[in-house]
Each structure stands twice: as C-alpha cells, then as structure tokens.
Design an enzyme around this catalytic site. Sequence first.
Site, PDB file in Angstrom:
ATOM      1  N   GLU A 152      41.699  52.029  43.447  1.00  0.00           N
ATOM      2  CA  GLU A 152      42.794  51.154  43.840  1.00  0.00           C
ATOM      3  C   GLU A 152      44.155  51.832  43.660  1.00  0.00           C
ATOM      4  OE1 GLU A 152      43.131  48.379  45.352  1.00  0.00           O
ATOM      5  OE2 GLU A 152      41.040  47.772  45.508  1.00  0.00           O
TER       6      GLU A 152
ATOM      7  N   GLU B  69      56.941  49.282  47.852  1.00  0.00           N
ATOM      8  CA  GLU B  69      57.722  50.225  47.069  1.00  0.00           C
ATOM      9  C   GLU B  69      56.979  50.514  45.772  1.00  0.00           C
ATOM     10  OE1 GLU B  69      61.690  48.633  46.642  1.00  0.00           O
ATOM     11  OE2 GLU B  69      62.322  50.351  45.423  1.00  0.00           O
TER      12      GLU B  69
ATOM     13  N   ASP C 282      39.567  27.215  36.357  1.00  0.00           N
ATOM     14  CA  ASP C 282      39.777  26.902  37.779  1.00  0.00           C
ATOM     15  C   ASP C 282      40.382  28.052  38.560  1.00  0.00           C
ATOM     16  OD1 ASP C 282      38.722  24.309  37.560  1.00  0.00           O
ATOM     17  OD2 ASP C 282      40.621  23.622  36.697  1.00  0.00           O
TER      18      ASP C 282
ATOM     19  N   GLU D 277      46.729  52.560  46.660  1.00  0.00           N
ATOM     20  CA  GLU D 277      48.057  51.936  46.700  1.00  0.00           C
ATOM     21  C   GLU D 277      49.190  52.935  46.533  1.00  0.00           C
ATOM     22  OE1 GLU D 277      48.140  48.756  43.805  1.00  0.00           O
ATOM     23  OE2 GLU D 277      47.122  47.380  45.183  1.00  0.00           O
TER      24      GLU D 277
END
Length: 157
Positions: free
Chosen positions: A82, A129, A104, A86
């Site tokens: 990841e 950014e 929940d 990114e």
Amino acid sequence: MEKLNYCSNCSGPIKFLKKHYYCNNCKTIIYLDPKVAVAAIIFQNQSILLVKRAINPSMGSWSFPSGFVDRGEKLEDALKREVMEETNLKIEVSNLIGVYSYNDNPIILCAYEAKVLSGNIKMNHEIDEVKEFLLTELPELAFDHDIQIINDWKKQS
Ligand SMILES: [Zn+2]
C-alpha cells in the site's frame, strides 16, 4: 454497516436477525466478515509522513498511508504494498503500534511503525499530496482513530 437485501446463496430476500442476516428461503445465515486495513506511521526528520486523500472516505484530509489487506496476504506485506502504491516509497515495517476496531464498523485497522528504505515520492490516483509534518505541526487528521494512533505510538517510542 452494509445493508444487504438479497441472499448471496439463492438470491432470496433476507432479513437481519439480531447479529446476522438470515435467508428464510434457503435457511442460511449470512456472515459478513470484517475488513482488515493497515496503516503506517513513517517517522523521519522529526516528522510524520502523511498523505492527502484524493478519494472518499475523507477526501481532502490528511492521514497515514493505509489500505486494505487482501485475503491471504501477510499484514506487513500489505502495508509495504500500500505504501508503495500510494507514495512509491519502499518501507521496512517495524513494530505494531496497535489494533483498532469499533462497534458497528466493519473495519479493523492495524497500525505499524515503518521506516523508508528507498524511493522517490510519486503518488497514485488515491492521493493528492504527500508531505512530512513536524509532530508539533500536524494538520487536522481524517479519522477519529488517527490521533489515538499517534498518541499510542508516542507512548511506545
Ligand atoms: Zn438464500
């Protein structure tokens, strides 16, 4: 939580009973698994590396590089993947800061401390950014748990 209307097994209508969905047609309980996510606190030059989110949830706000773990993927490998996707940075994952879950909410977030090994910052479409912020000058963060993660990390380091 997600709202489901039809059975994934027989396409019959389903009902929510207590904790799970139930299909009266094929008498099946439908279990919804949680989603596991990973996030990285990358600390260097007295600063934390944050990314400005170009997608929802919380588009336009700052948070840690993060993402969902694929089924069968090791947490540390998901985090490396990841962060690479990114920011284009290759990281080394060090210690686990904490695991965060809420009632929940289907997401379980595992936050790790990480170090940059190599790479020049290049963003993907999910990010607007990438910037390093001094600990004393952090912007407002995207998610409620972000500041808790920073506080937990500070306690450990
Ligand atoms: Zn069914």
